[in-house]
Design an enzyme around this catalytic site. Structure first.
Site, PDB file in Angstrom:
ATOM      1  N   SER A 182       0.811  -1.220   0.000  1.00 56.22           N
ATOM      2  CA  SER A 182       0.000   0.000   0.000  1.00 56.22           C
ATOM      3  C   SER A 182       0.846   1.271   0.000  1.00 56.22           C
ATOM      4  O   SER A 182       0.461   2.273  -0.612  1.00 56.22           O
ATOM      5  CB  SER A 182      -0.968   0.000   1.183  1.00 56.22           C
ATOM      6  OG  SER A 182      -0.274  -0.161   2.405  1.00 56.22           O
ATOM      7  N   HIS A 207       1.050   4.937   4.257  1.00 56.04           N
ATOM      8  CA  HIS A 207       0.242   5.528   3.191  1.00 56.04           C
ATOM      9  C   HIS A 207       0.668   6.981   2.950  1.00 56.04           C
ATOM     10  O   HIS A 207       0.858   7.400   1.799  1.00 56.04           O
ATOM     11  CB  HIS A 207      -1.238   5.485   3.570  1.00 56.04           C
ATOM     12  CG  HIS A 207      -1.788   4.095   3.657  1.00 56.04           C
ATOM     13  ND1 HIS A 207      -3.079   3.828   4.059  1.00 56.04           N
ATOM     14  CD2 HIS A 207      -1.229   2.891   3.387  1.00 56.04           C
ATOM     15  CE1 HIS A 207      -3.284   2.526   4.029  1.00 56.04           C
ATOM     16  NE2 HIS A 207      -2.180   1.942   3.637  1.00 56.04           N
TER      17      HIS A 207
END
Length: 537
Positions: free
Chosen positions: A457, A510
């Site tokens: 991610s 992230h």
């Protein structure tokens, strides 16, 4: 040619009928079918047959969110397009459709788990059949051997931003009959009982880390003293086979050196309330929620006018659909095969899939791998990474904590790769992908002292950051740019929803990936353009 096309939707009754048949009824039928089917499979495969034991978070929340998002994206978005809506309003409709679709499913799973949770009443622990476990137990005569117990402590984020940390102390000990002597040989004990003590501590930048460590140490010591005199109540116990923190109790058991095979273990925890009141009005609430969201969707479907062009397109697509099924399947397979247009994206996806397959074949859990297993395969962990095992910064990008985690990230990677790899080139795409992933992992380590970090991610967010940079630099076609803004909004929005539901989501990775991808893109490509101009001169 459809009847709608001939009529041109010239009257109100025809328009209402069209909305009913094309938008509203499909939502009702698919929503009801998905809720019933998913709940039935949950009951059959997990509760009844016990073929596998995913955690409650995966079964009750993450899986419904992911599957419903795919259904809405690939099926309902086509239906919503026939409504005359502005682009922002259309995306809002898609998001609300997703929420209306998934909420009854989630409510149904929590109700099912409690409603189907059978209570087994026994006089002592030796009467428990470990091979045929139930969700609840009531034991008349039992004794917990606290002095033979084990302790496992964890340190996790208490919020998405890491401004607070949560220290959890998991205590577990053998549960035996009252008449049985504690000196009796306890090797391979199968019935255990546990309790956890939790406290949150501030973890902002201004916190004195030395003082924080002392406070944590004192808390753990106080928990040990508290547990020494802890008295278990065994009249209403819950089986932790699917609990989100079951692996922490298993780790505590391993420290006692008394454990049997994990598949044969039964770990119990005191349950609050009573068995008779556990369900309450859950069934009525679940079905009521299903009726409510369908009623609200009725208003959503009937307020806008029809878009005749989109309606005719939908009819033409449905007429040609049987012929294109095979082509769609072949096109799906092409996503995993490198081509002239896309080389890096399929290779990256294939590497992730192959590594996950190798992990599963080696014995790692398909749905919920343990932290120790992930570390063995190269997960990012500050103590190990900062002491010379730098390869973890790259390897951890290709490791995932379960099939749901893997599929979600691969879907996001395919989506962003299909949009921008052809614009920047395969080598550049792969280089920025890996570089963003490494920077995201380094950034994440600054905020996680003892967390096991895995997943693509961070690197994927780097690609979305790169996408924003390319759009601001006007490297992409204007028509594609509009679609990309929508893609970015959906991807980041979905991650925010999942992040709110689960504090275990690594929001720092992230953020680190998003910022690194953007900074690389906003600096590298103008410099590359400048060098090209110099070479041409």
């Amino acid at each position: 040619m459809s009847a709608i096309k001939l009529l041109g939707v010239s009257n109100l009754s025809q328009a209402v009928k069209t909305k009913l048949m094309k938008v509203y009824l499909p939502f009702i039928s698919v929503s009801l079918a998905f809720t019933v089917l998913y709940t039935f499979l949950h009951w059959l495969l997990i509760i009844k047959l016990q073929l596998f034991q995913p955690t409650e978070m995966i079964v009750n929340i993450i899986a419904p969110f992911v599957v419903s998002a795919l259904i809405v994206y690939f099926y309902f978005k086509k239906k919503i397009k026939i409504l005359k809506l502005k682009k922002k309003t259309s995306e809002f409709y898609s998001m609300m459709c997703w929420l209306f679709f998934v909420l009854p499913v989630i409510a149904g799973q929590f109700y099912l788990e409690n409603q189907q949770g059978k209570l087994t009443k026994i006089s002592e622990p030796s009467q428990i059949n470990v091979k045929e476990q139930t969700l609840f137990y009531s034991i008349d005569h039992a004794r917990a051997l606290n002095e033979r117990g084990g302790l496992w402590t964890t340190r996790t984020r208490a919020d998405r931003y890491g401004t607070k940390i949560r220290i959890s102390c998991y205590f577990v000990c053998p549960l035996i009959g009252v008449e049985r002597s504690s000196r009796h040989r306890l090797r391979n004990v199968k019935t255990w009982i546990g309790v956890k003590f939790i406290r949150e501590f501030s973890n902002g930048f201004s916190v004195n880390k030395k003082k924080q460590k002392e406070q944590i140490k004192k808390f753990i010591e106080s928990c040990i003293l508290r547990y020494a005199d802890y008295k278990y109540e065994t009249y209403y116990l819950r089986n932790l086979r699917m609990a989100n923190d079951r692996d922490e109790f298993y780790s505590a058991i391993k420290r006692t050196h008394l454990q049997a095979n994990q598949s044969d273990l039964l770990v119990l925890e005191e349950e609050s309330g009573s068995y008779e009141t556990r369900v309450g009005h859950g069934a009525a609430w679940s079905w009521g929620l299903l009726v409510f969201v369908n009623f609200i969707w009725l208003f959503f479907a009937f307020i806008p006018d029809l878009d005749i062009k989109e309606l005719n397109k939908l009819d033409e697509i449905q007429e040609e659909e049987p012929k294109s099924k095979r082509e769609e399947f072949l096109n799906f397979l092409k996503l995993f095969i490198p081509s002239k247009e896309l080389k890096a994206t399929p290779i990256l996806v294939d590497l992730n899939l192959l590594l996950f397959l190798a992990m599963v074949l080696s014995g790692v859990s398909f749905l919920n791998p343990q932290g120790s297993d992930l570390l063995g395969w190269g997960a990012n962990f500050k103590l190990l990474t900062m002491n010379g095992q730098w390869y973890r910064l790259i390897v951890s990008i290709f490791i995932h904590a379960g099939v749901i985690h893997l599929l979600y990230n691969m879907f996001a990677l395919l989506l962003v790769g299909a949009f921008i790899e052809s614009s920047v080139g395969s080598r550049t795409f792969a280089t920025i992908y890996l570089l963003s992933g490494v920077i995201a992992n380094i950034f994440s380590l600054e905020f996680h002292e003892s967390s096991v970090l895995v997943g693509a991610s961070g690197a994927i967010f780097g690609m979305y950051g790169l996408m924003v940079a390319l759009m601001l630099l006007k490297y992409l076609n204007k028509k594609i740019t509009k679609t990309l803004w929508i893609s970015i909004s959906v991807f980041i929005g979905a991650n925010l929803v999942i992040g709110l539901a689960n504090s275990g989501i690594d929001m720092y990775a992230h953020l680190g990936g998003l910022l690194s991808g953007f900074i690389i893109g906003i600096t590298y490509f103008p410099f590359e353009r400048y060098l090209d101009k110099l070479n041409k001169q």
